[in-house]
Design a protein around this motif. Structure first.
Motif, mmCIF file in Angstrom:
data_model
loop_
_atom_site.group_PDB
_atom_site.id
_atom_site.type_symbol
_atom_site.label_atom_id
_atom_site.label_comp_id
_atom_site.label_asym_id
_atom_site.label_seq_id
_atom_site.Cartn_x
_atom_site.Cartn_y
_atom_site.Cartn_z
ATOM 1 N N LEU A 167 0.840 -1.207 0.000
ATOM 2 C CA LEU A 167 0.000 0.000 0.000
ATOM 3 C C LEU A 167 0.868 1.249 0.000
ATOM 4 C CD1 LEU A 167 -2.836 1.273 0.141
ATOM 5 C CD2 LEU A 167 -2.586 1.267 2.640
ATOM 6 N N LEU A 186 -4.551 1.584 -5.862
ATOM 7 C CA LEU A 186 -5.085 1.463 -4.504
ATOM 8 C C LEU A 186 -6.070 0.308 -4.424
ATOM 9 C CD1 LEU A 186 -5.736 5.229 -3.671
ATOM 10 C CD2 LEU A 186 -3.706 3.857 -3.154
ATOM 11 N N PHE A 220 -5.772 -3.025 -2.050
ATOM 12 C CA PHE A 220 -6.850 -3.372 -1.128
ATOM 13 C C PHE A 220 -7.324 -4.800 -1.349
ATOM 14 C CE2 PHE A 220 -11.563 -3.401 -0.477
ATOM 15 C CZ PHE A 220 -11.531 -3.417 0.910
ATOM 16 N N LEU A 264 -6.226 9.286 3.465
ATOM 17 C CA LEU A 264 -6.228 7.837 3.260
ATOM 18 C C LEU A 264 -5.561 7.129 4.438
ATOM 19 C CD1 LEU A 264 -5.420 5.810 0.088
ATOM 20 C CD2 LEU A 264 -4.117 5.374 2.170
ATOM 21 N N TRP A 272 -7.976 4.397 6.086
ATOM 22 C CA TRP A 272 -7.784 3.064 5.509
ATOM 23 C C TRP A 272 -7.773 2.026 6.623
ATOM 24 C CZ3 TRP A 272 -7.568 2.598 0.226
ATOM 25 C CH2 TRP A 272 -7.240 1.339 -0.298
ATOM 26 N N GLN A 332 -13.869 -2.463 5.526
ATOM 27 C CA GLN A 332 -13.719 -1.496 4.437
ATOM 28 C C GLN A 332 -14.313 -2.076 3.165
ATOM 29 O OE1 GLN A 332 -10.028 0.668 4.340
ATOM 30 N NE2 GLN A 332 -9.918 0.603 2.103
ATOM 31 N N GLU A 367 -14.910 -1.103 -1.037
ATOM 32 C CA GLU A 367 -14.674 -0.212 -2.174
ATOM 33 C C GLU A 367 -16.009 0.155 -2.811
ATOM 34 O OE1 GLU A 367 -12.849 -1.243 -6.367
ATOM 35 O OE2 GLU A 367 -11.247 -1.015 -4.870
ATOM 36 N N TYR A 415 -14.397 4.800 -0.881
ATOM 37 C CA TYR A 415 -14.624 3.591 -0.108
ATOM 38 C C TYR A 415 -15.383 3.938 1.166
ATOM 39 C CZ TYR A 415 -10.269 5.237 2.170
ATOM 40 O OH TYR A 415 -9.298 5.985 2.787
ATOM 41 N N ARG A 437 -16.252 2.820 5.333
ATOM 42 C CA ARG A 437 -15.875 2.065 6.520
ATOM 43 C C ARG A 437 -17.157 1.720 7.268
ATOM 44 N NH1 ARG A 437 -10.679 2.026 8.327
ATOM 45 N NH2 ARG A 437 -11.490 0.210 9.477
#
Length: 462
Positions: A248, A266, A270, A313, A317, A379, A381, A391, A393
């Motif tokens: 990442l 990205l 992921f 991010l 993330w 998470q 996308e 994205y 959460r």
């Protein structure tokens, strides 16, 4: 040496809710004018203890301090701490044993955990080229033969040859193995650390890492530069607790850095991480830069909006944010011979400014992380294009990022489908405090102006 195994340390799983702030002791507090960044600038442990509230106010919950061990002779950049001589002594240039213990006590009073940087691969260099100044390992038989790494893909070279000019420890030697394991337990007991950061993973064999895990059941996070997810998996199955999310890091720097590559990188990182690690992706350290890299702002060509997207991010993330000191002060600088990536925090340019825009941005995201209990959230996308990535959460946050930067002066508009929010509900971007309505089909119209990032939550949380 006979030592008692540490009985008191945090459950490593508790680190999923932590945020780690990396400090270089010599550059963080209490030093002199820093003329030559390859030499000591005399920041110290006692002064660092006096700046813990600055870190706590930023919303960080743990600090990673640079190695504390006494350093050897005849090396520049000793201030970083990677040239040890006597493993059982503290580097007096930066403070005493008691100063180190006091720092940990003061951190714990504030609810801050303390992670020490430790090195099992190499020691320093002595005048004359012998090993007499390496008190803990004073015999040549304790080291691999003198060779240099010429092929970074050759595991034998990585494990048995020298990084820089420091002597390379032979962890297969019975004395070296036992002494490193004994020291590990002693060090944790003596200073009451909450975990270790461990470098040079690729330069030490898996046999040693497995033995180390048997005596270090606390939180350990390791660095393996340029490692793939498959390689990182080999270090975490029975060895270290977790590692930094190296792929990442590479993707983020390619997307927001001078290469300005597609945001699909990205997405690929992921997906690969999830397939390889499953729920354990929540244990990864998420970093943008550190003492071995260019500062992230420099990697972004000093474009503050690309920088802000990367920082956003990092803090949203899945995983544990690990912030290099001074990022919140928008430090730049390259990892060059002059060590321009290791500036002094006490400079008038930075001076622990809690009104700095990036300090405020990070503080806002850290506050919302706590409100939504982000460590519990998966998470998902939502939408990816070459210049846009979104994205969610859990059902608590929607993040929208772009790599277009500030200077293109363009507005990006996307209708993001399948948002985590209810139809017709009201959501607000915590960074700008602008609010919008969710569409009937739960999609969200997102506009990014001049490269700004967005972090949407329900209006009730603002």
């Amino acid at each position: 040496m006979l030592v008692t195994l540490v009985l008191s340390f945090p459950d490593p799983k508790l680190f999923r809710k932590q945020r780690i702030y990396q400090v270089i002791t010599d550059r963080f507090a209490g030093g002199d004018e820093c003329i030559n960044k390859r030499e000591y600038c005399f920041g110290n442990l006692k002064s660092m203890a006096g700046k813990l509230d600055y870190i706590k106010n930023l919303g960080y919950t743990a600090i990673w301090i640079s190695p504390t061990i006494e350093q050897s002779e005849d090396q520049e950049v000793q201030y970083e701490g990677y040239w040890p001589s006597d493993f059982y002594k503290t580097n007096l240039i930066q403070g005493s044993d008691q100063d180190l213990k006091d720092l940990v006590v003061e951190a714990h009073k504030r609810g801050l955990l303390v992670i020490s940087d430790v090195n099992y691969n190499k020691v320093g260099y002595c005048y004359g080229g012998d090993v007499s100044c390496i008190t803990t390992f004073p015999l040549k038989e304790y080291y691999h033969s003198n060779c240099n790494i010429t092929d970074s893909s050759n595991n034998t070279q990585l494990e048995k040859c020298r990084v820089d000019t420091g002597y390379d420890l032979d962890q297969d030697h019975p004395y070296v193995l036992q002494e490193l394991l004994d020291w590990t337990a002693w060090y944790q007991n003596e200073f009451n650390f909450d975990g270790f950061r461990i470098g040079f993973l690729k330069n030490v064999g898996h046999k040693f890492w497995k033995a180390l895990r048997q005596v270090s059941p606390w939180f350990t996070i390791g660095s393996a530069q340029n490692a793939t997810y498959d390689e990182l998996k080999t270090y975490t199955d029975q060895e270290l607790y977790t590692t930094f999310n190296e792929p990442l890091f590479q993707a983020v720097n390619h997307v927001f850095g001078y290469k300005n590559q597609s945001m699909h990188l990205l997405s690929e990182a992921f997906e690969q991480a999830a397939l390889t690690f499953g729920d354990n992706v929540k244990d990864f350290g998420i970093y943008l830069d550190n003492h071995d890299t260019d500062r992230f702002l420099s990697s972004c060509s000093n474009d503050i909006m690309k920088f802000s997207n990367g920082v956003t991010l990092q803090h949203t993330w899945i995983g544990i944010p690990v912030l290099y000191y001074g990022t919140e002060q928008e430090m730049n600088g390259c990892n060059n011979y002059e060590n321009d990536n290791n500036q002094e925090m006490w400079s008038f340019l930075f001076d622990y400014d809690e009104e700095k825009p990036s300090y405020i941005l990070i503080k806002k995201i850290n506050e919302i992380r706590d409100k939504v209990k982000i460590d519990k959230l998966n998470q998902k996308e939502l939408l990816v294009t070459d210049d846009f990535y979104s994205y969610a959460r859990g059902n608590q946050m929607l993040i929208a990022l772009t790599n277009q930067g500030y200077f293109k002066k363009q507005q990006i508009h996307h209708i993001v489908p399948n948002s985590p929010f209810e139809s017709n509900s009201r959501i607000c971007d915590i960074l700008s405090e602008e609010c919008i309505n969710v569409n009937e089909d739960q999609s969200v119209d997102i506009y990014l102006t001049d490269g700004q990032p967005r972090v949407y939550v329900r209006e009730s949380l603002i």
